[in-house]
Design an enzyme around this catalytic site. Sequence first.
Site, PDB file in Angstrom:
ATOM      1  N   TYR A   1      37.077  32.235-103.179  1.00  0.00           N
ATOM      2  CA  TYR A   1      38.121  31.210-103.144  1.00  0.00           C
ATOM      3  C   TYR A   1      37.551  29.920-103.712  1.00  0.00           C
ATOM      4  O   TYR A   1      36.621  29.943-104.514  1.00  0.00           O
ATOM      5  CB  TYR A   1      38.659  31.052-101.713  1.00  0.00           C
ATOM      6  CG  TYR A   1      39.986  30.341-101.668  1.00  0.00           C
ATOM      7  CD1 TYR A   1      41.074  30.824-102.396  1.00  0.00           C
ATOM      8  CD2 TYR A   1      40.155  29.180-100.926  1.00  0.00           C
ATOM      9  CE1 TYR A   1      42.294  30.170-102.387  1.00  0.00           C
ATOM     10  CE2 TYR A   1      41.374  28.521-100.905  1.00  0.00           C
ATOM     11  CZ  TYR A   1      42.436  29.019-101.640  1.00  0.00           C
ATOM     12  OH  TYR A   1      43.640  28.365-101.629  1.00  0.00           O
TER      13      TYR A   1
ATOM     14  N   ARG B   1      50.646  24.531-109.547  1.00  0.00           N
ATOM     15  CA  ARG B   1      49.661  23.522-109.136  1.00  0.00           C
ATOM     16  C   ARG B   1      48.444  24.238-108.567  1.00  0.00           C
ATOM     17  O   ARG B   1      48.317  24.418-107.366  1.00  0.00           O
ATOM     18  CB  ARG B   1      50.261  22.576-108.096  1.00  0.00           C
ATOM     19  CG  ARG B   1      51.403  21.719-108.618  1.00  0.00           C
ATOM     20  CD  ARG B   1      51.907  20.779-107.546  1.00  0.00           C
ATOM     21  NE  ARG B   1      50.873  19.838-107.123  1.00  0.00           N
ATOM     22  CZ  ARG B   1      51.029  18.979-106.116  1.00  0.00           C
ATOM     23  NH1 ARG B   1      52.157  18.962-105.435  1.00  0.00           N
ATOM     24  NH2 ARG B   1      50.056  18.156-105.796  1.00  0.00           N
TER      25      ARG B   1
ATOM     26  N   LYS C   1      43.057  34.006-101.318  1.00  0.00           N
ATOM     27  CA  LYS C   1      43.516  33.664 -99.968  1.00  0.00           C
ATOM     28  C   LYS C   1      43.577  34.907 -99.083  1.00  0.00           C
ATOM     29  O   LYS C   1      43.126  34.900 -97.932  1.00  0.00           O
ATOM     30  CB  LYS C   1      44.897  33.008-100.034  1.00  0.00           C
ATOM     31  CG  LYS C   1      44.894  31.527-100.397  1.00  0.00           C
ATOM     32  CD  LYS C   1      46.304  30.974-100.373  1.00  0.00           C
ATOM     33  CE  LYS C   1      46.324  29.483-100.695  1.00  0.00           C
ATOM     34  NZ  LYS C   1      45.736  28.670 -99.611  1.00  0.00           N
TER      35      LYS C   1
END
Length: 217
Positions: free
Chosen positions: A132, A185, A203
């Site tokens: 991540y 984004r 995630k």
Amino acid sequence: MRRLKRSLINPTAVTRARCFTTAEGHRPTLVHKRSLDILHDPWFNKGTAFSMTERDRLDLRGLLPPNVMSSEQQIERFMVDLKRLEVQARDGPSDPNALAKWRILNRLHDRNETMYYKVLIANIEEYAPIVYTPTVGLVCQNYSGLFRRPRGMYFSAEDRGEMMSMVYNWPADQVDMIVVTDGSRILGLGDLGVQGIGIAIGKLDLYVAAAGINPQR
């Protein structure tokens, strides 16, 4: 030859589900796949951890090296290779070592998911920055070149009116968690479009490793 004769006498023997243990101490898993189909499925593939009994039951004898190596031994060997790179990316996501580690972990994810999550859970503090943020931003920017195996689902404007039926294309019957992104984004990098799926994958990997979510759900 005797096995072949029994199969000819009893046609259902060919399609009968086979049983094996996915990990030490876990209850057996029923599978309908055999031979190379199991080795090519990251959910069921254990590499050389298949016992000789399992290899006979699942028609794997001869398709793997003869030495039986436990998942712990495989992880130890994998970690030796991974540790040859630096433990942490020195300069953040721009450091090529971070992307190299992500590639190595992703290849493991593609071939053996059980081993992948064992490595991630046992080394969560070390590899969370790899699967991540901050490394995932670099991964998303280069995802088209890193893409090897499809993960997740993709919905576009052209699928308008078809999305409800598309959901049923997902192979799992039970789903506990969904991560959705429009890719607009991504960690301050702007609109990355479909390449933003790297965020959702990262995630979910953290949710599995840190929160105990079943990766099959």
